[in-house]
Design an enzyme around this catalytic site. Structure first.
Site, short mmCIF file in Angstrom:
data_model
loop_
_atom_site.label_atom_id
_atom_site.label_comp_id
_atom_site.label_asym_id
_atom_site.label_seq_id
_atom_site.Cartn_x
_atom_site.Cartn_y
_atom_site.Cartn_z
N LEU A 172 -8.83 -14.27 12.99
CA LEU A 172 -9.40 -13.71 11.75
C LEU A 172 -10.37 -14.72 11.15
CD1 LEU A 172 -9.31 -11.61 9.32
CD2 LEU A 172 -7.48 -13.04 8.38
N HIS A 224 -3.68 -16.09 -12.27
CA HIS A 224 -4.36 -16.61 -11.06
C HIS A 224 -3.33 -17.04 -10.00
CE1 HIS A 224 -8.12 -16.21 -13.08
NE2 HIS A 224 -7.87 -17.14 -13.98
N ASP A 275 -10.28 -9.20 -8.94
CA ASP A 275 -10.49 -9.19 -10.38
C ASP A 275 -9.24 -8.68 -11.13
OD1 ASP A 275 -11.89 -9.63 -12.67
OD2 ASP A 275 -13.09 -7.80 -12.56
C1 FPP Z 1 -10.89 -12.99 -11.28
O1 FPP Z 1 -9.98 -12.56 -12.29
C2 FPP Z 1 -10.24 -13.99 -10.44
C3 FPP Z 1 -10.60 -15.31 -10.37
C4 FPP Z 1 -11.74 -15.87 -11.13
C5 FPP Z 1 -9.82 -16.28 -9.54
C6 FPP Z 1 -9.32 -15.77 -8.23
C7 FPP Z 1 -8.45 -16.78 -7.57
C8 FPP Z 1 -7.31 -16.55 -6.92
C9 FPP Z 1 -6.75 -15.18 -6.70
C10 FPP Z 1 -6.56 -17.68 -6.33
C11 FPP Z 1 -6.66 -17.67 -4.83
C12 FPP Z 1 -7.26 -18.92 -4.30
C13 FPP Z 1 -8.06 -19.07 -3.20
C14 FPP Z 1 -8.57 -20.42 -2.82
C15 FPP Z 1 -8.50 -17.97 -2.33
P1 FPP Z 1 -10.38 -12.73 -13.83
O2 FPP Z 1 -9.91 -14.05 -14.31
O3 FPP Z 1 -11.85 -12.47 -13.98
O4 FPP Z 1 -9.55 -11.59 -14.51
P2 FPP Z 1 -9.96 -10.82 -15.85
O5 FPP Z 1 -11.16 -9.98 -15.49
O6 FPP Z 1 -8.75 -10.00 -16.12
O7 FPP Z 1 -10.25 -11.83 -16.92
#
Ligand code: FPP
Length: 229
Positions: free
Chosen positions: A113, A19, A2
């Site tokens: 893993l 992201h 997050d």
């Molecule tokens: C949450 O942060 C994160 C996500 C919804 C996307 C996570 C994806 C990746 C890290 C890419 C990796 C890809 C794979 C296939 C494993 P948020 O957008 O909710 O952040 P915020 O709370 O600051 O808005």
């Protein structure tokens, strides 16, 4: 994982940049799992509630998942990582569904893993689907009502037969589970970090593991000292 969006917004950048940086942060974490004695890793990439985000962000995220899986699977395969995806994949774009099936197939016999990616995943849906399966098994006379134990119920969840997590880490500052592995996290040690996911490093993972070992897990029982007193 997050905090990607806020990481980007704090820098005046588009959320997708957060992201992308999040995907970069995941790479060293996965690479270091075997060295740290981690046999299974589950990451929450997209929740069943994340469709409520602006369509442009959802679309960019789906593209990023596809690109990540296409780019990373050969490397993960060489490392001996078995990839598995949990969540309702039928709602994902067709091209992403194909890439997921390809990655699972390619890595299916790996044992170093187990890496599980929760994509369009929601724990309540998973539990309801498990209940539906059990109803069908009883209706088909495969099992009786009395056969429904915790172990049997768990066997109908998507994560079966992988073990429940020992350690849960949530970055981004929020202190809640957000519909993530609600059944499986019953006795898991929870760690909440105030850093955003793109800033998460292998050192943070090592520190979290140290904290884990300092905790006493009793699974509802008593400590050895107390039980022998
Ligand atoms: C949450 O942060 C994160 C996500 C919804 C996307 C996570 C994806 C990746 C890290 C890419 C990796 C890809 C794979 C296939 C494993 P948020 O957008 O909710 O952040 P915020 O709370 O600051 O808005």
């Amino acid at each position: 994982m997050d905090g990607n969006g806020r990481w980007a917004e704090n820098r005046g950048k588009n959320r997708i940049i957060g992201h992308i940086k999040g995907a970069d942060a995941l790479r060293p974490v996965v690479e270091n799992c075997p060295r740290l004695g981690i046999g299974y890793l589950t990451v929450y990439a997209f929740s069943s509630e994340n469709w409520k985000r602006p369509p442009s962000e959802v679309c960019q995220l789906m593209g990023l998942f596809e690109e990540y899986i296409l780019k990373e699977t050969h490397r993960l395969n060489k490392m001996g990582v078995k990839l598995r995806f949990i969540g309702n994949r039928h709602m994902l774009p067709n091209s992403l569904q194909k890439v997921i099936a390809w990655a699972e197939k390619m890595t299916e016999s790996n044992t170093v893993l187990g890496m599980q990616v929760a994509l369009n995943y929601g724990a309540r849906d998973e539990i309801v689907n498990a209940a539906r399966k059990l109803v069908c098994w009883v209706a088909d006379n495969q099992i009786t009502e009395e056969d429904i134990t915790c172990e049997r119920f768990a066997s109908a969840l998507e994560t079966t037969p992988w073990p429940d997590p020992d350690l849960f880490i949530r970055t981004g500052g929020e202190k809640r589970l957000s519909n993530y592995l609600l059944w499986q996290l019953s006795y898991t040690e929870l760690i909440f970090l105030d850093i955003y996911w793109p800033d998460f490093t292998v050192q943070d993972l090592e520190r979290a593991i140290e904290t884990y070992y300092e905790r006493e897990r009793r699974f509802g029982g008593m400590t050895c000292l107390a039980s022998s007193a």
